[in-house]
Design a protein around this motif. Structure first.
Motif, PDB file in Angstrom:
ATOM      1  N   VAL A  21     -39.726   3.420  40.957  1.00  0.00           N
ATOM      2  CA  VAL A  21     -41.088   3.834  41.295  1.00  0.00           C
ATOM      3  C   VAL A  21     -41.069   5.237  41.912  1.00  0.00           C
ATOM      4  N   CYS A  22     -40.095   5.499  42.764  1.00  0.00           N
ATOM      5  CA  CYS A  22     -39.938   6.815  43.388  1.00  0.00           C
ATOM      6  C   CYS A  22     -39.782   7.887  42.305  1.00  0.00           C
ATOM      7  N   ASN A  23     -38.896   7.616  41.361  1.00  0.00           N
ATOM      8  CA  ASN A  23     -38.658   8.527  40.240  1.00  0.00           C
ATOM      9  C   ASN A  23     -39.916   8.825  39.443  1.00  0.00           C
ATOM     10  N   GLU A  24     -40.621   7.756  39.080  1.00  0.00           N
ATOM     11  CA  GLU A  24     -41.818   7.904  38.260  1.00  0.00           C
ATOM     12  C   GLU A  24     -42.912   8.632  39.032  1.00  0.00           C
ATOM     13  N   LEU A  25     -42.989   8.370  40.338  1.00  0.00           N
ATOM     14  CA  LEU A  25     -43.989   9.048  41.160  1.00  0.00           C
ATOM     15  C   LEU A  25     -43.730  10.550  41.190  1.00  0.00           C
ATOM     16  N   LEU A  26     -42.473  10.923  41.380  1.00  0.00           N
ATOM     17  CA  LEU A  26     -42.130  12.342  41.462  1.00  0.00           C
ATOM     18  C   LEU A  26     -42.487  13.061  40.162  1.00  0.00           C
ATOM     19  N   LEU A  27     -42.453  12.312  39.051  1.00  0.00           N
ATOM     20  CA  LEU A  27     -42.777  12.923  37.766  1.00  0.00           C
ATOM     21  C   LEU A  27     -44.283  13.052  37.562  1.00  0.00           C
ATOM     22  N   SER A  28     -45.060  12.231  38.270  1.00  0.00           N
ATOM     23  CA  SER A  28     -46.497  12.276  37.973  1.00  0.00           C
ATOM     24  C   SER A  28     -47.375  12.756  39.120  1.00  0.00           C
ATOM     25  N   LEU A  29     -46.783  13.094  40.254  1.00  0.00           N
ATOM     26  CA  LEU A  29     -47.607  13.611  41.350  1.00  0.00           C
ATOM     27  C   LEU A  29     -48.147  14.994  40.994  1.00  0.00           C
ATOM     28  N   PRO A  30     -49.372  15.275  41.412  1.00  0.00           N
ATOM     29  CA  PRO A  30     -49.911  16.614  41.147  1.00  0.00           C
ATOM     30  C   PRO A  30     -49.163  17.654  41.978  1.00  0.00           C
ATOM     31  N   MET A  31     -49.056  18.879  41.478  1.00  0.00           N
ATOM     32  CA  MET A  31     -48.354  19.938  42.197  1.00  0.00           C
ATOM     33  C   MET A  31     -49.064  20.269  43.504  1.00  0.00           C
ATOM     34  N   ARG A  32     -50.378  20.081  43.504  1.00  0.00           N
ATOM     35  CA  ARG A  32     -51.141  20.450  44.691  1.00  0.00           C
ATOM     36  C   ARG A  32     -52.282  19.459  44.873  1.00  0.00           C
ATOM     37  N   VAL A  33     -52.458  19.005  46.098  1.00  0.00           N
ATOM     38  CA  VAL A  33     -53.525  18.066  46.401  1.00  0.00           C
ATOM     39  C   VAL A  33     -54.616  18.815  47.157  1.00  0.00           C
ATOM     40  N   LEU A  34     -55.848  18.660  46.715  1.00  0.00           N
ATOM     41  CA  LEU A  34     -56.967  19.271  47.419  1.00  0.00           C
ATOM     42  C   LEU A  34     -57.972  18.179  47.756  1.00  0.00           C
ATOM     43  N   CYS A  35     -58.566  18.267  48.950  1.00  0.00           N
ATOM     44  CA  CYS A  35     -59.559  17.260  49.328  1.00  0.00           C
ATOM     45  C   CYS A  35     -60.796  17.421  48.451  1.00  0.00           C
ATOM     46  N   ARG A  36     -61.086  18.643  48.047  1.00  0.00           N
ATOM     47  CA  ARG A  36     -62.129  18.919  47.072  1.00  0.00           C
ATOM     48  C   ARG A  36     -61.849  20.290  46.473  1.00  0.00           C
ATOM     49  N   GLU A  37     -62.351  20.503  45.266  1.00  0.00           N
ATOM     50  CA  GLU A  37     -62.056  21.741  44.539  1.00  0.00           C
ATOM     51  C   GLU A  37     -62.329  22.990  45.374  1.00  0.00           C
ATOM     52  N   ASP A  38     -63.456  22.957  46.123  1.00  0.00           N
ATOM     53  CA  ASP A  38     -63.861  24.163  46.845  1.00  0.00           C
ATOM     54  C   ASP A  38     -63.519  24.072  48.333  1.00  0.00           C
ATOM     55  N   CYS A  39     -62.432  23.362  48.658  1.00  0.00           N
ATOM     56  CA  CYS A  39     -62.032  23.261  50.063  1.00  0.00           C
ATOM     57  C   CYS A  39     -61.848  24.671  50.630  1.00  0.00           C
ATOM     58  N   LYS A  40     -62.453  24.909  51.799  1.00  0.00           N
ATOM     59  CA  LYS A  40     -62.406  26.254  52.377  1.00  0.00           C
ATOM     60  C   LYS A  40     -61.163  26.461  53.236  1.00  0.00           C
ATOM     61  N   GLY A  41     -60.409  25.375  53.481  1.00  0.00           N
ATOM     62  CA  GLY A  41     -59.169  25.505  54.247  1.00  0.00           C
ATOM     63  C   GLY A  41     -59.403  25.694  55.734  1.00  0.00           C
ATOM     64  N   ILE A  42     -58.326  26.071  56.407  1.00  0.00           N
ATOM     65  CA  ILE A  42     -58.458  26.307  57.846  1.00  0.00           C
ATOM     66  C   ILE A  42     -58.260  27.794  58.128  1.00  0.00           C
ATOM     67  N   CYS A  43     -58.921  28.250  59.168  1.00  0.00           N
ATOM     68  CA  CYS A  43     -58.771  29.633  59.578  1.00  0.00           C
ATOM     69  C   CYS A  43     -57.360  29.797  60.127  1.00  0.00           C
ATOM     70  N   ASN A  44     -56.610  30.770  59.623  1.00  0.00           N
ATOM     71  CA  ASN A  44     -55.232  30.861  60.125  1.00  0.00           C
ATOM     72  C   ASN A  44     -55.129  31.685  61.411  1.00  0.00           C
ATOM     73  N   ARG A  45     -56.268  31.951  62.009  1.00  0.00           N
ATOM     74  CA  ARG A  45     -56.244  32.577  63.336  1.00  0.00           C
ATOM     75  C   ARG A  45     -56.563  31.565  64.416  1.00  0.00           C
ATOM     76  N   CYS A  46     -57.685  30.809  64.247  1.00  0.00           N
ATOM     77  CA  CYS A  46     -58.074  29.873  65.308  1.00  0.00           C
ATOM     78  C   CYS A  46     -57.851  28.430  64.910  1.00  0.00           C
ATOM     79  N   GLY A  47     -57.522  28.172  63.654  1.00  0.00           N
ATOM     80  CA  GLY A  47     -57.219  26.810  63.224  1.00  0.00           C
ATOM     81  C   GLY A  47     -58.440  25.957  62.931  1.00  0.00           C
TER      82      GLY A  47
END
Ligand SMILES: [Zn+2]
Ligand SMILES: [Zn+2]
Length: 174
Positions: A116-142
């Motif tokens: 299962v570990c093997n198969e998961l590593l093959l099918s996990l997405p390269m990047r996970v986003l909570c939503r397509e237009d996630c604005k992220g966090i400010c890298n100054r104040c967090g």
């Protein structure tokens, strides 16, 4: 869970269906921990093709949780592992750890967690986003910019730019 394959040695073309279960709780993938929230028991069909060649197929939906690549909030999503694999067992059961050995094989046993570990590593997405237009966090104040705005000067938000700015400032001071 280990599935002993020696009962399939006896005759070629023998097929058996197992109810496989995994107790895997997480996998590490490109620096992130993917937690397994749900993985039901699943049908795993194994067929002996020739003396030590096997063919297996299975399908298993797994609910995984991983941090959003931009805001780090946990995101859960379903990953369907639908696989068909051919593998070979070495008749001399001495496991020599050679490279062509499948990681989910241990002598005559098939390790379901490893599979299962093997198969998961093959099918996990390269990047996970909570939503397509996630604005992220400010890298100054967090601040999580999906929920709040901040008053930081974002003109030098790009860390590569701030490095250049720093070097530039050092030269000015001399
Ligand atoms: Zn996000
Ligand atoms: Zn800020």
């Amino acid at each position: 869970m280990l599935i002993n394959l020696s009962e399939l040695f006896t005759c070629e073309g023998k097929k058996k269906e197992y109810t496989a279960e995994t107790t895997l709780s997480s996998v590490e993938f490109s620096g992130d921990t993917y937690r397994i929230l749900k993985a039901e028991p699943f049908k795993l069909e194994i067929e002996s093709r020739t003396r030590n060649k096997f063919f297996m197929s299975g399908c298993l939906p797994v609910t995984v949780e991983a941090p959003c690549a931009r805001c780090l909030e946990p995101v859960s999503f379903e990953c369907v592992l639908d696989f068909e694999r051919e593998f070979e067992l070495k008749k001399d059961a001495s496991f020599d750890g050679s490279l062509d050995e499948e990681p989910y094989l241990e002598g005559y046993n098939l390790d379901v967690d490893q599979l299962v570990c093997n198969e998961l590593l093959l099918s996990l997405p390269m990047r996970v986003l909570c939503r397509e237009d996630c604005k992220g966090i400010c890298n100054r104040c967090g601040a999580n910019l999906n929920y709040q705005t901040c008053t930081c000067d974002t003109r030098s938000l790009d860390p590569r730019m701030s490095v250049i700015q720093e070097i530039f400032n050092q030269f000015k001071e001399v």
